[in-house]
Enzyme design. Structure first.
Site, mmCIF file in Angstrom:
data_model
loop_
_atom_site.group_PDB
_atom_site.id
_atom_site.type_symbol
_atom_site.label_atom_id
_atom_site.label_comp_id
_atom_site.label_asym_id
_atom_site.label_seq_id
_atom_site.Cartn_x
_atom_site.Cartn_y
_atom_site.Cartn_z
ATOM 1 N N SER A 126 7.870 -1.870 -0.371
ATOM 2 C CA SER A 126 6.983 -0.832 -0.895
ATOM 3 C C SER A 126 7.525 -0.265 -2.200
ATOM 4 C CB SER A 126 6.832 0.307 0.117
ATOM 5 O OG SER A 126 6.107 1.388 -0.436
ATOM 6 N N TYR A 151 10.658 6.485 5.650
ATOM 7 C CA TYR A 151 9.885 5.335 5.183
ATOM 8 C C TYR A 151 10.506 4.716 3.933
ATOM 9 C CZ TYR A 151 5.946 2.514 3.586
ATOM 10 O OH TYR A 151 5.162 1.471 3.166
#
Length: 242
Positions: free
Chosen positions: A135, A148
């Site tokens: 990501s 995350y």
């Protein structure tokens, strides 16, 4: 075009994994689609006879059991696409920080177990390929995204090092770093997501990058450059996040 390959995709019960599985199956590949939701996988399999559902929980299944099941399903793997993941936000004022362990378990450790469990089958291919969906969030800090972002940063680094160590085995490694994609995961967000892409747009870009066996692919480019600039001005970024 990628065709006539045997490809294992994790996280295929929704989002990016679901769409990539559909696209690659349509292009004539045998796709082993895994996830925890059996019903979603069965629905995915209805789109193509080339899709074989494989219920797999990367939180609990170890690499040995994964390898055993994959060996029962196929003689080799040409590619593995690791898109299983989750996102939970940390409240630093709460006494419960367990979300960090959970997110690391699925986004990092789960993907590692999948790689280890599939490595012997990738070695049997003429030129194996590991694709990890990380990501762009790991480039710039976001409020409450400690778990995350850290999990994706760890996975990205792991993939970069793995690329070096697997070169002698003739296995390529690609790190895919998307921005905001309209999936069930991001639909839970209550903040603005610039340059949001549809899951179909993301899938097309990912498959194109996989075909080229790129080392790293980052998209959309506009968001990438915005994050790079902001990462060079941490004080400004901090002031914008107050």
């Amino acid at each position: 075009m990628i065709t006539n390959e045997i490809i294992w995709i994790t996280g295929a019960s929704s989002g990016i994994g679901y769409q990539v599985a559909k696209q690659l199956a349509t292009e004539g590949n045998k796709v082993i689609a895994s996830g925890r939701n059996r019903q979603a996988l069965d629905e995915l399999a209805q789109h193509s006879d080339n899709i074989l559902p494989f219920v797999c929980d990367l939180l609990t299944d170890n690499s040995e059991s994964i390898e055993h099941t994959l060996t029962d399903l196929t003689s080799h793997l040409d590619r593995v696409i690791l898109s299983a993941g989750d996102c939970q936000y940390l409240d630093v004022n709460s006494s419960d920080w367990s979300c960090i362990q959970h997110i690391m378990d699925i986004n990092f450790h789960g993907s590692i177990r999948a790689i280890q469990g599939s490595l012997s089958l990738l070695e049997k291919s003429n030129k194996g390929h590991i694709v990890g969906i990380t990501s762009m969030a790991s480039m710039t800090p976001f409020t409450q995204a400690e778990a995350y972002g850290a999990s994706k940063a760890a996975f990205s680094y792991f993939l970069s090092s793995l690329r070096i160590d697997l070169k002698q085995k003739n296995i390529d490694v690609t790190d895919v770093m998307p921005g905001f994609i309209d999936t069930p995961l991001t639909q839970k967000n209550d903040f603005n997501m610039p340059f949001l892409l549809t899951v179909n747009e993301a899938s097309q870009r990912i498959v194109k990058a996989i075909e080229k066996r790129s080392y790293k692919v980052v998209f959309p480019r506009r968001l990438h450059w915005l994050f790079k600039i902001l990462s060079c001005m941490p004080k400004l970024w901090l002031s914008l996040n107050k």
